[in-house]
Motif scaffolding. Structure first.
Motif, PDB file in Angstrom:
ATOM      1  N   PRO A  54       0.820  -1.221   0.000  1.00 46.21           N
ATOM      2  CA  PRO A  54       0.000   0.000   0.000  1.00 46.21           C
ATOM      3  C   PRO A  54       0.851   1.267   0.000  1.00 46.21           C
ATOM      4  O   PRO A  54       1.966   1.275   0.528  1.00 46.21           O
ATOM      5  CB  PRO A  54      -0.809  -0.100   1.298  1.00 46.21           C
ATOM      6  N   ASN A  55       0.316   2.329  -0.592  1.00 47.85           N
ATOM      7  CA  ASN A  55       1.013   3.613  -0.612  1.00 47.85           C
ATOM      8  C   ASN A  55       1.058   4.237   0.774  1.00 47.85           C
ATOM      9  O   ASN A  55       2.062   4.814   1.176  1.00 47.85           O
ATOM     10  CB  ASN A  55       0.333   4.572  -1.591  1.00 47.85           C
ATOM     11  N   ASP A  56      -0.041   4.171   1.521  1.00 46.57           N
ATOM     12  CA  ASP A  56      -0.131   4.743   2.864  1.00 46.57           C
ATOM     13  C   ASP A  56      -0.681   3.699   3.821  1.00 46.57           C
ATOM     14  O   ASP A  56      -1.684   3.061   3.525  1.00 46.57           O
ATOM     15  CB  ASP A  56      -1.081   5.955   2.877  1.00 46.57           C
ATOM     16  N   GLY A  57      -0.055   3.539   4.977  1.00 51.27           N
ATOM     17  CA  GLY A  57      -0.571   2.632   6.000  1.00 51.27           C
ATOM     18  C   GLY A  57      -0.462   1.178   5.587  1.00 51.27           C
ATOM     19  O   GLY A  57       0.462   0.780   4.879  1.00 51.27           O
ATOM     20  N   ASP A  58      -1.456   0.378   6.036  1.00 51.51           N
ATOM     21  CA  ASP A  58      -1.394  -1.057   5.740  1.00 51.51           C
ATOM     22  C   ASP A  58      -2.559  -1.536   4.883  1.00 51.51           C
ATOM     23  O   ASP A  58      -2.770  -2.726   4.714  1.00 51.51           O
ATOM     24  CB  ASP A  58      -1.323  -1.869   7.034  1.00 51.51           C
ATOM     25  N   CYS A  59      -3.351  -0.614   4.312  1.00 49.54           N
ATOM     26  CA  CYS A  59      -4.410  -1.004   3.384  1.00 49.54           C
ATOM     27  C   CYS A  59      -4.703   0.163   2.440  1.00 49.54           C
ATOM     28  O   CYS A  59      -4.209   1.260   2.638  1.00 49.54           O
ATOM     29  CB  CYS A  59      -5.676  -1.417   4.138  1.00 49.54           C
ATOM     30  N   GLY A  60      -5.463  -0.110   1.393  1.00 46.73           N
ATOM     31  CA  GLY A  60      -5.820   0.919   0.419  1.00 46.73           C
ATOM     32  C   GLY A  60      -5.074   0.731  -0.891  1.00 46.73           C
ATOM     33  O   GLY A  60      -4.561  -0.351  -1.197  1.00 46.73           O
ATOM     34  N   ARG A  71      10.789  -9.244 -18.090  1.00 46.32           N
ATOM     35  CA  ARG A  71      10.202  -7.912 -17.931  1.00 46.32           C
ATOM     36  C   ARG A  71       9.470  -7.808 -16.593  1.00 46.32           C
ATOM     37  O   ARG A  71       8.614  -8.621 -16.281  1.00 46.32           O
ATOM     38  CB  ARG A  71       9.237  -7.661 -19.079  1.00 46.32           C
ATOM     39  N   THR A  72       9.806  -6.774 -15.799  1.00 43.30           N
ATOM     40  CA  THR A  72       9.154  -6.520 -14.520  1.00 43.30           C
ATOM     41  C   THR A  72       8.603  -5.101 -14.541  1.00 43.30           C
ATOM     42  O   THR A  72       9.291  -4.165 -14.957  1.00 43.30           O
ATOM     43  CB  THR A  72      10.157  -6.662 -13.349  1.00 43.30           C
ATOM     44  N   GLU A  73       7.373  -4.945 -14.121  1.00 43.21           N
ATOM     45  CA  GLU A  73       6.772  -3.613 -14.055  1.00 43.21           C
ATOM     46  C   GLU A  73       5.906  -3.499 -12.807  1.00 43.21           C
ATOM     47  O   GLU A  73       5.497  -4.501 -12.224  1.00 43.21           O
ATOM     48  CB  GLU A  73       5.961  -3.307 -15.315  1.00 43.21           C
ATOM     49  N   GLN A  74       5.661  -2.280 -12.390  1.00 45.20           N
ATOM     50  CA  GLN A  74       4.798  -1.995 -11.241  1.00 45.20           C
ATOM     51  C   GLN A  74       3.376  -1.807 -11.750  1.00 45.20           C
ATOM     52  O   GLN A  74       3.148  -1.051 -12.690  1.00 45.20           O
ATOM     53  CB  GLN A  74       5.260  -0.721 -10.527  1.00 45.20           C
ATOM     54  N   ILE A  75       2.416  -2.496 -11.126  1.00 49.24           N
ATOM     55  CA  ILE A  75       1.017  -2.350 -11.516  1.00 49.24           C
ATOM     56  C   ILE A  75       0.206  -1.937 -10.290  1.00 49.24           C
ATOM     57  O   ILE A  75       0.573  -2.265  -9.159  1.00 49.24           O
ATOM     58  CB  ILE A  75       0.452  -3.653 -12.132  1.00 49.24           C
ATOM     59  N   PRO A  76      -0.883  -1.202 -10.497  1.00 50.11           N
ATOM     60  CA  PRO A  76      -1.695  -0.765  -9.358  1.00 50.11           C
ATOM     61  C   PRO A  76      -2.452  -1.936  -8.735  1.00 50.11           C
ATOM     62  O   PRO A  76      -2.810  -2.891  -9.414  1.00 50.11           O
ATOM     63  CB  PRO A  76      -2.659   0.252  -9.966  1.00 50.11           C
ATOM     64  N   CYS A  77      -2.670  -1.845  -7.428  1.00 50.42           N
ATOM     65  CA  CYS A  77      -3.433  -2.862  -6.714  1.00 50.42           C
ATOM     66  C   CYS A  77      -4.119  -2.197  -5.524  1.00 50.42           C
ATOM     67  O   CYS A  77      -3.888  -1.018  -5.257  1.00 50.42           O
ATOM     68  CB  CYS A  77      -2.532  -3.999  -6.239  1.00 50.42           C
ATOM     69  N   LYS A  78      -4.937  -2.950  -4.830  1.00 46.02           N
ATOM     70  CA  LYS A  78      -5.643  -2.404  -3.675  1.00 46.02           C
ATOM     71  C   LYS A  78      -5.811  -3.496  -2.629  1.00 46.02           C
ATOM     72  O   LYS A  78      -6.185  -4.621  -2.950  1.00 46.02           O
ATOM     73  CB  LYS A  78      -7.014  -1.879  -4.107  1.00 46.02           C
ATOM     74  N   ILE A  79      -5.533  -3.154  -1.376  1.00 45.03           N
ATOM     75  CA  ILE A  79      -5.771  -4.068  -0.259  1.00 45.03           C
ATOM     76  C   ILE A  79      -6.988  -3.549   0.499  1.00 45.03           C
ATOM     77  O   ILE A  79      -6.953  -2.439   1.032  1.00 45.03           O
ATOM     78  CB  ILE A  79      -4.562  -4.139   0.693  1.00 45.03           C
ATOM     79  N   PRO A  80      -8.082  -4.320   0.511  1.00 37.91           N
ATOM     80  CA  PRO A  80      -9.248  -3.883   1.280  1.00 37.91           C
ATOM     81  C   PRO A  80      -8.887  -3.741   2.752  1.00 37.91           C
ATOM     82  O   PRO A  80      -8.149  -4.562   3.303  1.00 37.91           O
ATOM     83  CB  PRO A  80     -10.260  -5.015   1.069  1.00 37.91           C
ATOM     84  N   CYS A  81      -9.397  -2.705   3.390  1.00 43.74           N
ATOM     85  CA  CYS A  81      -9.010  -2.409   4.767  1.00 43.74           C
ATOM     86  C   CYS A  81      -9.620  -3.361   5.788  1.00 43.74           C
ATOM     87  O   CYS A  81      -9.210  -3.371   6.929  1.00 43.74           O
ATOM     88  CB  CYS A  81      -9.375  -0.969   5.107  1.00 43.74           C
ATOM     89  N   ASN A  82     -10.585  -4.185   5.426  1.00 38.55           N
ATOM     90  CA  ASN A  82     -11.188  -5.088   6.398  1.00 38.55           C
ATOM     91  C   ASN A  82     -10.656  -6.513   6.288  1.00 38.55           C
ATOM     92  O   ASN A  82     -11.156  -7.402   6.941  1.00 38.55           O
ATOM     93  CB  ASN A  82     -12.713  -5.087   6.245  1.00 38.55           C
TER      94      ASN A  82
END
Length: 146
Positions: A54-60, A71-82
């Motif tokens: 996560p960009n901030d904290g431990d979820c989101g 080939r390695t690349e960064q892709i967006p993801c999301k960790i649900p906070c619950n």
């Protein structure tokens, strides 16, 4: 008759302008979203995904590494906070909590794998535990004694 025709024409013009305005607003909202990535020559089986960080904290919102061939690349993801942190890429269906173990003062329950995110390596079953509650729950039949 002319007034009916005029009112109909005005309503049609108003509907057309409203529809056009809605198209512009919807197109504007989509501009902030992630751009579509070009189709890769790698199949889903060939691609390996890293843990979502996560960009901030431990979820989101966050990013994870996607690796295919060289080939390695960064892709967006999301960790649900619950979701539980240790099993964040895996979703489990849990049974009821077991009875309290007097020795360790904990109770536990097990869960079976419901789904996994992004080819995550998930255990088919997991066991979680938590401290026992210090309060004793009363059943409905119990009444206060005076």
């Amino acid at each position: 008759m002319r007034s009916l025709f005029s009112v109909t024409l005005l309503l049609l013009l108003a509907l057309t302008l409203t529809a056009e305005a809605n198209k512009r607003v919807k197109g504007h909202k989509a501009a902030g979203k992630h751009e579509k990535r070009p189709a890769s020559e790698c199949s889903a089986d060939d691609t390996r995904y890293g843990k979502c960080i996560p960009n901030d904290g431990d979820c989101g919102e966050g990013e994870r590494e996607s690796t295919c061939k060289d080939r390695t690349e960064q892709i967006p993801c999301k960790i649900p906070c619950n979701w539980k942190k240790a099993i964040s890429d895996c979703k489990y269906k849990f049974g009821p909590w077991g009875s309290c173990d007097a020795v360790s003062n904990t109770k536990s329950r097990s869960g079976t794998l419901k789904r996994a995110l992004f080819n995550a390596n998930c255990d088919n079953t997991v066991k979680v535990s938590k401290p026992c509650s210090p309060k004793v729950k009363k059943t409905r039949g119990d009444k206060k004694s005076n």
